[in-house]
Each structure stands twice: as C-alpha cells, then as structure tokens.
Design a protein around this motif. Structure first.
Motif, short mmCIF file in Angstrom:
data_model
loop_
_atom_site.label_atom_id
_atom_site.label_comp_id
_atom_site.label_asym_id
_atom_site.label_seq_id
_atom_site.Cartn_x
_atom_site.Cartn_y
_atom_site.Cartn_z
N GLN A 1 0.82 -1.22 0.00
CA GLN A 1 0.00 0.00 0.00
C GLN A 1 0.86 1.27 0.00
OE1 GLN A 1 -2.88 -0.07 3.19
NE2 GLN A 1 -3.56 2.02 2.78
N VAL A 2 1.98 1.25 0.74
CA VAL A 2 2.84 2.44 0.77
C VAL A 2 3.96 2.35 -0.29
CG1 VAL A 2 2.38 2.89 3.21
CG2 VAL A 2 4.38 1.52 2.55
N GLY A 3 3.91 1.33 -1.12
CA GLY A 3 4.84 1.22 -2.24
C GLY A 3 6.24 0.79 -1.85
N LEU A 4 6.38 -0.03 -0.80
CA LEU A 4 7.72 -0.43 -0.37
C LEU A 4 7.88 -1.95 -0.27
CD1 LEU A 4 8.62 2.17 2.39
CD2 LEU A 4 9.77 1.83 0.20
N LYS A 5 6.99 -2.66 -0.94
CA LYS A 5 7.04 -4.11 -0.83
C LYS A 5 8.40 -4.65 -1.29
CE LYS A 5 4.07 -8.01 -1.97
NZ LYS A 5 2.92 -8.44 -2.79
N HIS A 6 8.96 -4.02 -2.32
CA HIS A 6 10.23 -4.51 -2.88
C HIS A 6 11.42 -4.18 -1.99
CE1 HIS A 6 9.75 -0.35 -3.99
NE2 HIS A 6 11.02 -0.28 -4.36
N LYS A 7 11.21 -3.36 -0.94
CA LYS A 7 12.34 -3.04 -0.06
C LYS A 7 12.15 -3.59 1.36
CE LYS A 7 14.13 0.81 -2.62
NZ LYS A 7 14.61 2.19 -2.65
N ALA A 8 11.36 -4.64 1.45
CA ALA A 8 11.01 -5.20 2.77
C ALA A 8 12.25 -5.63 3.56
CB ALA A 8 10.06 -6.38 2.61
N ARG A 9 13.30 -6.07 2.85
CA ARG A 9 14.48 -6.58 3.56
C ARG A 9 15.52 -5.51 3.86
NH1 ARG A 9 15.43 -12.25 2.93
NH2 ARG A 9 13.62 -13.26 2.00
N PHE A 10 15.29 -4.30 3.35
CA PHE A 10 16.26 -3.23 3.60
C PHE A 10 16.20 -2.79 5.06
CE2 PHE A 10 17.27 -1.40 -0.81
CZ PHE A 10 17.00 -2.58 -1.44
N ILE A 11 17.32 -2.19 5.52
CA ILE A 11 17.25 -1.56 6.85
C ILE A 11 17.07 -0.06 6.63
CG2 ILE A 11 18.62 -3.32 8.04
CD1 ILE A 11 20.97 -1.27 7.91
N PRO A 12 16.56 0.65 7.62
CA PRO A 12 16.22 2.06 7.44
C PRO A 12 17.35 2.89 6.84
CG PRO A 12 15.32 1.31 9.50
CD PRO A 12 16.11 0.16 8.93
N ALA A 13 18.61 2.63 7.24
CA ALA A 13 19.72 3.44 6.75
C ALA A 13 19.88 3.36 5.23
CB ALA A 13 21.01 3.01 7.44
N GLN A 14 19.34 2.31 4.63
CA GLN A 14 19.47 2.16 3.18
C GLN A 14 18.34 2.84 2.42
OE1 GLN A 14 19.47 -2.15 3.62
NE2 GLN A 14 21.52 -2.25 2.74
N LEU A 15 17.45 3.52 3.14
CA LEU A 15 16.29 4.14 2.50
C LEU A 15 16.41 5.66 2.51
CD1 LEU A 15 13.38 2.12 4.19
CD2 LEU A 15 14.56 1.59 2.05
N SER A 16 15.69 6.32 1.59
CA SER A 16 15.63 7.79 1.61
C SER A 16 14.69 8.21 2.73
CB SER A 16 15.09 8.29 0.28
OG SER A 16 13.71 7.96 0.17
N GLY A 17 14.69 9.53 3.03
CA GLY A 17 13.82 10.05 4.08
C GLY A 17 12.36 9.74 3.82
N GLY A 18 11.94 9.96 2.56
CA GLY A 18 10.54 9.72 2.22
C GLY A 18 10.17 8.25 2.40
#
Lengths: 231, 298
Positions: free
Chosen positions: A127-144
């Motif tokens: 729903q929030v468009g992050l299914k493909h990044k489920a295994r990432f840790i927060p530091a690997q993501l942008s602020g948004g």
C-alpha cells in the motif's frame, strides 16, 4: 457521523509552569481529515499528544471514540493505542531491524497471530509502495521511504485514527506530496487523520478542515480552510 | 500467554545477555561470588547447627546423692526430681553401677581398681538428668541444688553456655553476611538491566506507542535477570558439590574430630545446590524488577 475525538475545556500546564493548552474545545468526527496549524510553541504537539494519552490534561475532558481518557485505567492505555496510529517527524524506526521487521513489530507486540502478521505486513508495505524493499534496513532508504515505513507501521493494525506530528517536516516538497497522497488514501478508507504541520503549500492545496492554534487556544476552525500564516 | 509470544520473550531476553556481554559478565560474576560465599556460609552454619545439636543431645546433668543417704532418702529425692519440669529423662545409677562403669572405662588397669574399691566404694549414687533443651540446665541445676540429700550437681556449665552463645552469634553473623551479599548482587544485576533498558529506550517507546501491554515489555527483562541468576549459580553449585564431597570424605568419621558429625552429602549437598539455584533466580528476578519499575514507569 459519530464523534471520534472530543475535547471539553482542556488545559495543560507542565511542571515547569508553561501553559501548553489553555481551554481547548474541539470535536472531530469519524472520517475527518484535519490539519492543525499555528506558530511553533502554539500547543499543536500537546494537543495531539492528548489524543493518544501521551499527556493527560491538567483540567478538562478528552473523549476518544466515546471513552473519557480520565476514567481510563492505566492498564487499558495500551488498548486505546491499538486504535490509534502515530507518526513523527523523525520517523522513530528501529535502525537494527529491517523494513519488514519494523512494521511487523507493531503487530508482534500486540500478540497478533504470526501467520496473519506476515500477510498483513506485506499488504501494508504494498500500500505504501515499499514491498520490494522489505528486507532493507532504514539506513538504506531515503527520508521519504523511511516515513512510508513509519506510516505502514502506524496503519498496520487498522487503527481508527492516524495522528501525524509534522510528518513532512524533514522531507523535500516533492516527497511530501507523495506522503500526502498516502494519507489521503488512508483517509478515504474511513480512517480519521489528524496532522500537525508547518507546510503552507500542502494545507492550502488540500482544502481540508484546518484548526489553527495560538498560545494554547484554538483561534480558527474552518472546513476547507487555509494555512493562514506566511510560509 | 501465547507460545509464539513466550518464544519471542525468551529470544529477546537471551539476546540482551549477549548484547551487553561485559555488563553481563560483571553481574554474573557478582552472582557467582555471592552464591559461593552464601554456599560456604550456609554449609558452615548448618553443620555447626548440627554439631551443636549433637553436643546438646549429649549434655547431661549428674546429680550426686549425699554419701550417707539411705534407700528411703534416695527415693524421696527421686520423687522430688520427678516433679521438675523441662526434663526429658531421669536415670538412676547406683554407686555399684558407677563403679562398674569406671572399671570398664579403665580397661586393663580396671581390675586392679576394682579390687581396691570392692569393699569401700567411694562413689556417689547418681541421678542422670537430661533436659528437654540445653537452655534449661542452668535453672534445673539451681533447683536441684536446693533439694535435700544432694551432694553436688554437675552439668559442664561453662561448655554448654559457651556453645549456646557461640552458636547463636555464628548464626546471626552468618545470616547478616548472607543478606548483605544478596543485596549487593541484586544491586549489580539491576544496574546491568538498567543499561539494557537505556540502550533499548527507543524500542520501548515505540512498543508503548503501538499498544504493547506493560507485561509484554517487562517479560524479556525478567528473563534476562533470571538467566543471569541461573548462569551465576552454575559455578557455585559445582563448587559446593565438589567441595562438600571432598570435605565430607575427609572429615566425617575420622578420629581427627570425633565429635564432628557432618550432614550427609546426600541429600544435604543437593538441597544446598537447589537452594543456591533458587537464590540465583530470585536475585536475578528481583534485580530486574527493581530496574524495570524505576525506569519504565510501567
């Protein structure tokens, strides 16, 4: 329409003598989308903290879904919070855990069935468009993206109310719009959304209810209102 | 509690132990030291108790009847003695019996003594009194001394009194020590868990925000404390078992200290081990409860 949040003559004086709320009366209906605006120190954060009982009023009454929080027993507070999703400017994600784990965490701590957790978390990440990044840790993501994870965590157990305290405060305008669309999405399914913000752009364009606060009081409450301050 | 939840708490609690490894080592070390000392003290106190009890059992009061007293007088004295309270048993031993005992005790040279005193027995008739508790000998002896036809009363007064006092103080001092040690260990554990809580305050805040019950937040810390207690009791238990086995083997039944009769290894050492384990768990849980309550305000 039924009342979701109601405050009657709420005052809040902190121990250091600061008066954060100075007689607040408000009624927010189920399914409303409300912006809370006003200068820094006007009492916006104290106002929303009353709603999830992070703070208790010095005087006055707060009703959530018909329950007066003053009569709520301490041990029942967790159950109140399960009906309320909260989102902050600084995301408050657990840095050591993956995106999936951060969202699942909210269901684990309320002892949800593990099978249901998996299904529900993947749905909400979709729903929030992050299914493909489920295994990432927060530091690997942008602020948004991090804020989307926080939103996913807030809505994963289908709360009746979502409260956001300056959710776009750390994000660039473009990203903020994406986040706002997500909130509209959540609201369109019937969830009450209350958002404290400093973003003139967003408030003016969305044409939702606006509650303006100054010196701990509500000075303006308009349906389809505007930001009303210089950006 | 659901099984999946219980599993989660156990995993979380164990993880904390590994994450704060240095603090854990310090706390476990404190528990270990405490329990070793507690184990030694307890073994000492309980055995001292046992020895004292044995000696107390052996204490008796001899009432020597006046040499000139005839049968009637002895009977009168006996009936007077029978009226005393706090007496477990009264035994009569005539001077002939006393002489025979003496001769037996003398062994080889006894026969000569026997011949010497065959005609003129210099010994007294004796009543041997055992009190129901060693504390009563003093007052009993005072009462008996007042009676007619009593030549003398002897109950090795000094020994009994010294023994009783020593035993009492040893118990108090030992218990005082043990309590102080336990509190030190509890304090150290609560400190370690406080570190865990500070390190995880973020996480706890989020848990509360999304509606975790307080008990849910507390459980991993309970388990952390309990595990530290259990781990801390391993070495003390091993030491108690090995040490007591060695001690028992070397002291008990040897002529070295004939009056010392230690509590038997089985079940005493096992009971003591179980007690140490229980104390370890208790210290751990109490330590965690203390810091969780102070820090979470839950």
């Amino acid at each position: 329409m039924t009342s979701m949040i109601k405050m009657k003559k709420v005052f809040k004086v902190y121990k250091n003598g600061v008066t954060a709320l100075n007689g607040v009366d408000v009624n927010i209906e189920q399914g409303d989308f409300v912006y809370v605006v006003g200068p820094s120190g006007a009492g916006k954060t104290s106002f929303v903290k009353m709603m999830y009982r992070e703070e208790v009023p010095s005087k006055g009454e707060v009703y959530i879904n018909g329950v007066e929080l003053g009569t709520l027993k301490k041990k029942d507070v967790p159950f109140l919070r399960r009906d309320i999703g909260v989102i902050f400017q600084d995301f408050k994600l657990l840095q050591r855990k993956s995106v999936y784990e951060n969202v699942a965490f909210a269901l684990e701590v309320i002892e949800e069935n593990p099978k249901k957790i998996r299904r529900r978390v993947m749905n909400v990440l979709d729903q929030v468009g992050l299914k493909h990044k489920a295994r990432f840790i927060p530091a690997q993501l942008s602020g948004g993206e991090q804020q989307r994870v926080a939103i996913a965590r807030a809505i994963v157990n289908n709360p009746k109310v979502v409260i956001a305290d300056e959710p776009t405060g750390n994000l660039d305008p473009e990203t903020s719009w994406g986040i706002m669309r997500t909130f509209e999405d959540i609201n369109s399914s019937g969830t009450t959304v209350i958002m404290a913000t400093h973003s003139k752009d967003i408030v003016d364009k969305m044409k939702k209810r606006v509650i303006a606060m100054e010196n701990g009081q509500i000075v303006r409450d308009e349906q389809q209102g505007e930001y009303g301050y210089e950006a | 509690m659901k099984l999946s939840t219980a599993r989660r708490h156990i995993i979380e609690g164990s993880r904390n132990i590994i994450r704060n490894s240095w603090m854990t080592v310090a706390s476990v070390g404190a528990v270990t030291t405490t329990l070793i000392l507690v184990g030694i003290f307890l073994a000492l106190i309980l055995n001292l108790n046992q020895v004292a009890e044995n000696i107390e059992q052996d204490v008796q009061m001899s009432v020597y009847v006046e040499l000139g007293a005839g049968e009637e007088e002895v009977e009168e004295l006996e009936s007077n003695l029978n009226e005393l309270s706090n007496v477990r048993s009264i035994e009569y031993s005539s001077k002939e019996e006393e002489l025979n005992k003496l001769i037996e005790d003398m062994g080889e040279s006894g026969d000569e003594w026997g011949m010497m005193f065959e005609d003129s027995n210099p010994l007294n008739d004796v009543f041997i009194i055992k009190a129901s508790d060693a504390n009563y000998y003093k007052s009993l002896s005072n009462q008996v001394k007042e009676m007619d036809y009593v030549d003398d009363v002897d109950y090795s007064q000094a020994t009994v009194e010294r023994l009783l006092t020593f035993n009492k103080y040893a118990r108090y001092i030992g218990l005082g020590f043990i309590t102080a040690l336990l509190f030190t260990a509890i304090f150290l554990i609560s400190n370690t868990i406080r570190m865990t809580i500070i390190a995880r305050q973020n996480e706890i805040g989020i848990m509360k925000l999304v509606g975790a019950k307080n008990s849910f937040i507390r459980w991993p810390f309970f388990i952390e404390g309990m595990l530290m207690g259990v781990i801390g009791s391993i070495i003390p238990i091993a030491l108690v078992l090995a040490g007591y086995y060695y001690l028992y083997d070397n002291v008990d039944g040897r002529n070295l200290l004939p009056f010392v009769e230690l509590l038997p290894f089985n079940p005493f050492a096992w009971q003591l081990s179980l007690l140490l384990l229980g104390l370890g768990v208790f210290i751990g849980i109490w330590g965690s409860v203390m810091s969780v309550r102070k820090f979470l305000k839950v």
